[in-house]
Motif scaffolding. Sequence first.
Motif, mmCIF file in Angstrom:
data_model
loop_
_atom_site.group_PDB
_atom_site.id
_atom_site.type_symbol
_atom_site.label_atom_id
_atom_site.label_comp_id
_atom_site.label_asym_id
_atom_site.label_seq_id
_atom_site.Cartn_x
_atom_site.Cartn_y
_atom_site.Cartn_z
ATOM 1 N N LYS A 26 0.848 -1.185 0.000
ATOM 2 C CA LYS A 26 0.000 0.000 0.000
ATOM 3 C C LYS A 26 0.885 1.237 0.000
ATOM 4 O O LYS A 26 1.899 1.285 0.692
ATOM 5 N N THR A 27 0.499 2.243 -0.764
ATOM 6 C CA THR A 27 1.295 3.463 -0.828
ATOM 7 C C THR A 27 0.849 4.475 0.205
ATOM 8 O O THR A 27 1.539 5.442 0.451
ATOM 9 N N ARG A 28 -0.290 4.291 0.772
ATOM 10 C CA ARG A 28 -0.784 5.229 1.784
ATOM 11 C C ARG A 28 -0.977 4.557 3.096
ATOM 12 O O ARG A 28 -1.225 3.462 3.255
#
Length: 54
Positions: free
Chosen positions: A52-54
């Motif tokens: 996940k990037t966030r």
Amino acid sequence: MGKYKPPAERKYGRGVQVCRRCGSRDSVIQKYGLYLCRQCFREVAYEMGFKKTR
């Protein structure tokens, strides 16, 4: 009772896309040849190397 005709075999469209893990036909992710529904993808994504990037 009338004659029974089985449903037609699907050759293309959303009816062909099936999740490899659970067999669900809705919201299947085909990208990169995954063929997983979004629920199964969320369970397995980290093990496959997605982050996940966030």
